[in-house]
Design a protein around this motif. Structure first.
Motif, short mmCIF file in Angstrom:
data_model
loop_
_atom_site.label_atom_id
_atom_site.label_comp_id
_atom_site.label_asym_id
_atom_site.label_seq_id
_atom_site.Cartn_x
_atom_site.Cartn_y
_atom_site.Cartn_z
N ALA A 193 0.84 -1.20 0.00
CA ALA A 193 0.00 0.00 0.00
C ALA A 193 0.87 1.25 0.00
N LYS A 194 0.52 2.19 -0.84
CA LYS A 194 1.30 3.43 -0.96
C LYS A 194 1.14 4.33 0.25
N ASN A 195 0.11 4.11 1.03
CA ASN A 195 -0.15 4.98 2.18
C ASN A 195 0.32 4.38 3.51
N LEU A 196 1.18 3.37 3.43
CA LEU A 196 1.76 2.81 4.66
C LEU A 196 2.64 3.85 5.32
N LYS A 197 2.49 3.98 6.61
CA LYS A 197 3.38 4.86 7.37
C LYS A 197 4.42 3.97 8.03
N GLY A 198 5.55 3.83 7.37
CA GLY A 198 6.60 2.97 7.86
C GLY A 198 6.33 1.52 7.52
N PHE A 199 7.17 0.67 8.04
CA PHE A 199 7.07 -0.77 7.78
C PHE A 199 7.11 -1.47 9.14
N SER A 200 5.99 -1.42 9.82
CA SER A 200 5.89 -1.86 11.21
C SER A 200 6.16 -3.36 11.36
N LEU A 201 6.30 -3.77 12.60
CA LEU A 201 6.52 -5.18 12.89
C LEU A 201 5.38 -6.05 12.36
N LEU A 202 4.14 -5.59 12.52
CA LEU A 202 3.00 -6.35 12.01
C LEU A 202 3.06 -6.48 10.49
N THR A 203 3.38 -5.39 9.80
CA THR A 203 3.50 -5.44 8.34
C THR A 203 4.62 -6.37 7.92
N GLN A 204 5.72 -6.34 8.64
CA GLN A 204 6.84 -7.25 8.34
C GLN A 204 6.41 -8.70 8.50
N CYS A 205 5.65 -8.99 9.55
CA CYS A 205 5.16 -10.37 9.76
C CYS A 205 4.27 -10.80 8.60
N PHE A 206 3.36 -9.92 8.17
CA PHE A 206 2.53 -10.23 7.00
C PHE A 206 3.40 -10.50 5.78
N ALA A 207 4.39 -9.62 5.56
CA ALA A 207 5.24 -9.72 4.37
C ALA A 207 6.02 -11.03 4.35
N TYR A 208 6.70 -11.34 5.42
CA TYR A 208 7.51 -12.56 5.43
C TYR A 208 6.65 -13.81 5.37
N SER A 209 5.48 -13.76 5.98
CA SER A 209 4.56 -14.90 5.89
C SER A 209 4.12 -15.12 4.45
N ARG A 210 3.75 -14.04 3.77
CA ARG A 210 3.32 -14.16 2.37
C ARG A 210 4.46 -14.63 1.48
N ILE A 211 5.66 -14.13 1.75
CA ILE A 211 6.81 -14.57 0.96
C ILE A 211 7.01 -16.07 1.10
N CYS A 212 6.92 -16.58 2.31
CA CYS A 212 7.08 -18.04 2.52
C CYS A 212 6.03 -18.83 1.75
N VAL A 213 4.79 -18.41 1.82
CA VAL A 213 3.71 -19.12 1.12
C VAL A 213 3.91 -19.06 -0.38
N LEU A 214 4.17 -17.86 -0.91
CA LEU A 214 4.35 -17.72 -2.35
C LEU A 214 5.57 -18.48 -2.84
N TRP A 215 6.62 -18.53 -2.04
CA TRP A 215 7.83 -19.27 -2.41
C TRP A 215 7.50 -20.76 -2.52
N GLN A 216 6.76 -21.27 -1.57
CA GLN A 216 6.37 -22.69 -1.61
C GLN A 216 5.50 -22.99 -2.82
N GLN A 217 4.75 -22.00 -3.29
CA GLN A 217 3.87 -22.18 -4.44
C GLN A 217 4.55 -21.85 -5.77
N ASN A 218 5.83 -21.49 -5.72
CA ASN A 218 6.61 -21.12 -6.92
C ASN A 218 5.96 -19.95 -7.68
N ARG A 219 5.42 -19.01 -6.97
CA ARG A 219 4.76 -17.85 -7.59
C ARG A 219 5.75 -16.68 -7.62
N TRP A 220 6.75 -16.82 -8.48
CA TRP A 220 7.89 -15.90 -8.52
C TRP A 220 7.50 -14.49 -8.91
N VAL A 221 6.61 -14.34 -9.89
CA VAL A 221 6.23 -13.00 -10.35
C VAL A 221 5.51 -12.23 -9.25
#
Length: 122
Positions: A59-87
């Motif tokens: 989101a362009k309107n994020l104010k910083g990259f909080s701990l909660l946002t980081q948790c969402f991001a790394y969780s999604r990266i793990c799932v997408l990596w397992q699914q080979n969804r590189w793009v």
């Protein structure tokens, strides 16, 4: 989220939202008076379709990259990596890089992602 420090929360900034009533086939509903401004704040170029845009992380309107946002991001990266969804992974890693430019883990992820994207194009 209650019970945790405020700065750990995912914080977004929106322009002032004024509501107007609008008649629809479902009856009278509240509608943002300036919907385009809200979309612009959230998506940036909202008229350009981007199927890989992740609203929670990019989101362009994020104010910083909080701990909660980081948790969402790394969780999604793990799932997408397992699914080979590189793009779909690429913009998430780029967004994290904006906030953590010298993260060694991201260096490794980007290198591996680049290899995976090249292999997919063969």
């Amino acid at each position: 989220m209650s019970g945790i420090p405020f700065e750990w929360n995912r914080i977004t900034i929106y322009p002032k939202i004024d509501l107007v009533d609008k008649q629809t086939t479902f009856g009278l509903v509240w509608h943002p008076a300036q919907a385009e401004e809200i979309l612009q704040a959230l998506y940036g170029e909202w008229q350009v379709k981007d199927v890989n845009f992740d609203t929670i992380i990019c989101a362009k309107n994020l104010k910083g990259f909080s701990l909660l946002t980081q948790c969402f991001a790394y969780s999604r990266i793990c799932v997408l990596w397992q699914q080979n969804r590189w793009v779909k992974l690429k913009p998430l890693i780029e967004q994290i890089r904006r906030f953590h430019p010298s993260d060694a883990l991201l260096d490794k992820l980007e290198k591996q992602l680049h290899m995976e994207l090249q292999n997919e194009q063969k």
